[in-house]
Design a protein around this motif. Structure first.
Motif, PDB file in Angstrom:
ATOM      1  N   SER A   1      45.768  39.804  43.747  1.00  0.00           N
ATOM      2  CA  SER A   1      44.790  38.753  44.077  1.00  0.00           C
ATOM      3  C   SER A   1      44.786  37.656  43.011  1.00  0.00           C
ATOM      4  CB  SER A   1      43.390  39.341  44.282  1.00  0.00           C
ATOM      5  OG  SER A   1      42.789  39.596  43.044  1.00  0.00           O
ATOM      6  N   GLN A   2      45.103  38.035  41.773  1.00  0.00           N
ATOM      7  CA  GLN A   2      45.179  37.033  40.695  1.00  0.00           C
ATOM      8  C   GLN A   2      46.469  36.234  40.754  1.00  0.00           C
ATOM      9  OE1 GLN A   2      42.606  36.869  38.027  1.00  0.00           O
ATOM     10  NE2 GLN A   2      41.716  37.912  39.782  1.00  0.00           N
ATOM     11  N   ASN A   3      47.438  36.736  41.531  1.00  0.00           N
ATOM     12  CA  ASN A   3      48.761  36.099  41.560  1.00  0.00           C
ATOM     13  C   ASN A   3      49.141  35.560  42.944  1.00  0.00           C
ATOM     14  OD1 ASN A   3      50.192  36.505  38.767  1.00  0.00           O
ATOM     15  ND2 ASN A   3      48.931  38.311  39.161  1.00  0.00           N
TER      16      ASN A   3
ATOM     17  N   ALA B   1      35.571  50.870  50.356  1.00  0.00           N
ATOM     18  CA  ALA B   1      35.646  49.494  50.860  1.00  0.00           C
ATOM     19  C   ALA B   1      35.006  48.517  49.872  1.00  0.00           C
ATOM     20  CB  ALA B   1      34.958  49.394  52.221  1.00  0.00           C
ATOM     21  N   LEU B   2      33.946  48.961  49.202  1.00  0.00           N
ATOM     22  CA  LEU B   2      33.289  48.121  48.192  1.00  0.00           C
ATOM     23  C   LEU B   2      34.252  47.842  47.035  1.00  0.00           C
ATOM     24  CD1 LEU B   2      30.707  46.792  47.065  1.00  0.00           C
ATOM     25  CD2 LEU B   2      29.958  49.057  46.327  1.00  0.00           C
ATOM     26  N   LEU B   3      34.955  48.890  46.598  1.00  0.00           N
ATOM     27  CA  LEU B   3      35.927  48.720  45.514  1.00  0.00           C
ATOM     28  C   LEU B   3      37.045  47.761  45.915  1.00  0.00           C
ATOM     29  CD1 LEU B   3      36.348  52.380  44.174  1.00  0.00           C
ATOM     30  CD2 LEU B   3      35.139  50.481  43.078  1.00  0.00           C
ATOM     31  N   ALA B   4      37.532  47.927  47.147  1.00  0.00           N
ATOM     32  CA  ALA B   4      38.630  47.072  47.618  1.00  0.00           C
ATOM     33  C   ALA B   4      38.209  45.600  47.584  1.00  0.00           C
ATOM     34  CB  ALA B   4      39.037  47.472  49.035  1.00  0.00           C
ATOM     35  N   ALA B   5      36.980  45.334  48.030  1.00  0.00           N
ATOM     36  CA  ALA B   5      36.488  43.949  48.057  1.00  0.00           C
ATOM     37  C   ALA B   5      36.334  43.417  46.637  1.00  0.00           C
ATOM     38  CB  ALA B   5      35.164  43.882  48.807  1.00  0.00           C
ATOM     39  N   LYS B   6      35.793  44.238  45.747  1.00  0.00           N
ATOM     40  CA  LYS B   6      35.615  43.790  44.362  1.00  0.00           C
ATOM     41  C   LYS B   6      36.961  43.491  43.688  1.00  0.00           C
ATOM     42  CE  LYS B   6      32.551  45.080  41.427  1.00  0.00           C
ATOM     43  NZ  LYS B   6      31.765  43.839  41.288  1.00  0.00           N
ATOM     44  N   ALA B   7      37.989  44.270  44.063  1.00  0.00           N
ATOM     45  CA  ALA B   7      39.318  44.048  43.467  1.00  0.00           C
ATOM     46  C   ALA B   7      39.990  42.802  44.044  1.00  0.00           C
ATOM     47  CB  ALA B   7      40.194  45.276  43.688  1.00  0.00           C
ATOM     48  N   GLY B   8      39.465  42.301  45.164  1.00  0.00           N
ATOM     49  CA  GLY B   8      40.008  41.054  45.722  1.00  0.00           C
ATOM     50  C   GLY B   8      40.948  41.253  46.898  1.00  0.00           C
ATOM     51  N   ALA B   9      40.797  42.382  47.616  1.00  0.00           N
ATOM     52  CA  ALA B   9      41.662  42.599  48.788  1.00  0.00           C
ATOM     53  C   ALA B   9      41.404  41.517  49.841  1.00  0.00           C
ATOM     54  CB  ALA B   9      41.389  43.976  49.390  1.00  0.00           C
ATOM     55  N   THR B  10      42.459  41.086  50.517  1.00  0.00           N
ATOM     56  CA  THR B  10      42.304  40.128  51.617  1.00  0.00           C
ATOM     57  C   THR B  10      41.714  40.848  52.829  1.00  0.00           C
ATOM     58  OG1 THR B  10      44.368  39.148  50.805  1.00  0.00           O
ATOM     59  CG2 THR B  10      43.545  38.352  52.945  1.00  0.00           C
ATOM     60  N   TYR B  11      42.255  42.026  53.116  1.00  0.00           N
ATOM     61  CA  TYR B  11      41.764  42.863  54.222  1.00  0.00           C
ATOM     62  C   TYR B  11      41.445  44.250  53.676  1.00  0.00           C
ATOM     63  CZ  TYR B  11      44.128  39.585  57.468  1.00  0.00           C
ATOM     64  OH  TYR B  11      44.552  38.481  58.181  1.00  0.00           O
ATOM     65  N   VAL B  12      40.489  44.921  54.323  1.00  0.00           N
ATOM     66  CA  VAL B  12      40.258  46.342  54.059  1.00  0.00           C
ATOM     67  C   VAL B  12      40.444  47.067  55.399  1.00  0.00           C
ATOM     68  CG1 VAL B  12      37.743  46.258  54.444  1.00  0.00           C
ATOM     69  CG2 VAL B  12      38.709  48.034  52.992  1.00  0.00           C
TER      70      VAL B  12
ATOM     71  N   ASN C   1      46.310  44.161  51.989  1.00  0.00           N
ATOM     72  CA  ASN C   1      45.527  44.942  52.953  1.00  0.00           C
ATOM     73  C   ASN C   1      45.344  46.318  52.314  1.00  0.00           C
ATOM     74  OD1 ASN C   1      44.659  46.599  55.013  1.00  0.00           O
ATOM     75  ND2 ASN C   1      46.277  46.026  56.462  1.00  0.00           N
ATOM     76  N   CYS C   2      44.118  46.645  51.947  1.00  0.00           N
ATOM     77  CA  CYS C   2      43.862  47.952  51.322  1.00  0.00           C
ATOM     78  C   CYS C   2      43.712  49.000  52.420  1.00  0.00           C
ATOM     79  CB  CYS C   2      42.599  47.868  50.466  1.00  0.00           C
ATOM     80  SG  CYS C   2      42.256  49.427  49.638  1.00  0.00           S
ATOM     81  N   THR C   3      44.649  49.943  52.449  1.00  0.00           N
ATOM     82  CA  THR C   3      44.716  50.891  53.561  1.00  0.00           C
ATOM     83  C   THR C   3      44.227  52.281  53.169  1.00  0.00           C
ATOM     84  OG1 THR C   3      46.145  51.684  55.352  1.00  0.00           O
ATOM     85  CG2 THR C   3      47.143  51.597  53.152  1.00  0.00           C
ATOM     86  N   LEU C   4      44.071  53.138  54.180  1.00  0.00           N
ATOM     87  CA  LEU C   4      43.598  54.517  54.003  1.00  0.00           C
ATOM     88  C   LEU C   4      42.193  54.527  53.390  1.00  0.00           C
ATOM     89  CD1 LEU C   4      46.973  56.149  52.903  1.00  0.00           C
ATOM     90  CD2 LEU C   4      45.736  56.624  55.027  1.00  0.00           C
TER      91      LEU C   4
END
Ligand code: E4P
Length: 218
Positions: free
Chosen positions: A102-104, A119-130, A109-112
């Protein structure tokens, strides 16, 4: 709501695209293996073919589970085509990689994903999709759609931009409910997309219209 098709089968992708409702494609290593696509070169070529068939995002999953490996594979996938979204599993190294991507400027897409906290962690890390897996939760007597609802509420509370991509969607009613909840995307096989079209009253009504037309034009 965007419709993605969950397959690596080129004719299914073509058929769904011809319907005029297709917004993207998701794949995973099992779906690639099902099509007999093996070996890095063939896999990368296949992703390029998929990108040519659809005007939208195409999720391509990394195989590595170590941080450096995920970054290397993800960068190779992202360079393949501008439509590629790098699919990364919800593991510790995956989360770190999602943040790095996300920084680059690399979309992910954060899967599984099987819980709202993941899902909260994925969003905080900057995932485009969860990608929360609805059907696989239903398979173990948990409530897959409740998870979509919880994630929608949490993302709304904090205005996260990560899009909720409801995955492992197996029935027309899953799609109906995801639309009511406000999932951003559903991904599902062609058979489920096709099943959305069907209604017995449509078939009965059409048959009657055509019969009446024939009678009047004898
Ligand atoms: C998500 O992107 C996965 O590829 C997929 O939706 C999993 O579906 P399944 O549980 O039917 O295998």
């Amino acid at each position: 709501m965007k419709f993605f098709i969950d397959t690596a089968n080129l004719s299914e992708i073509e058929e769904a695209a011809a319907l005029g409702i297709l917004d993207g494609v998701t794949t995973n290593p099992s779906l690639m293996a099902k099509e007999g696509i093996t070996g890095e070169k063939n896999i990368l070529n296949h992703y390029k073919k998929i990108c040519e068939l659809v005007d939208g995002d195409v999720s391509a999953e990394v195989i590595a589970t170590d941080f450096d490996g995920i970054i290397k594979e993800g960068e190779t996938l992202a360079e393949l085509h501008e439509q590629i979204v790098v699919k990364v599993p919800m593991i510790k190294n995956g989360l770190k990689a999602i943040h790095y991507f996300s920084q680059n400027g690399i979309r992910t897409n954060c899967t599984l994903v099987f819980s709202a906290s993941q899902a909260l962690l994925a969003a905080k890390a900057g995932a485009t999709y969860v990608s929360p897996f609805v059907g696989r939760l239903d398979d173990i007597s948990a409530d897959g759609l409740q998870l979509i609802e919880d994630i929608r509420e949490i993302y709304g509370n904090y205005e996260f931009m990560t899009e909720i991509l409801a995955a492992s969607v197996r029935h027309p009613m899953h799609i109906h409910q995801c639309a009511l909840i406000g999932a951003d995307v559903v991904t599902t096989p062609l058979a489920v997309i096709s099943a959305l079209l069907n209604h017995p009253l449509t078939d009965i009504g059409l048959e009657k219209f055509l019969n009446d037309y024939k009678k009047g034009n004898l």
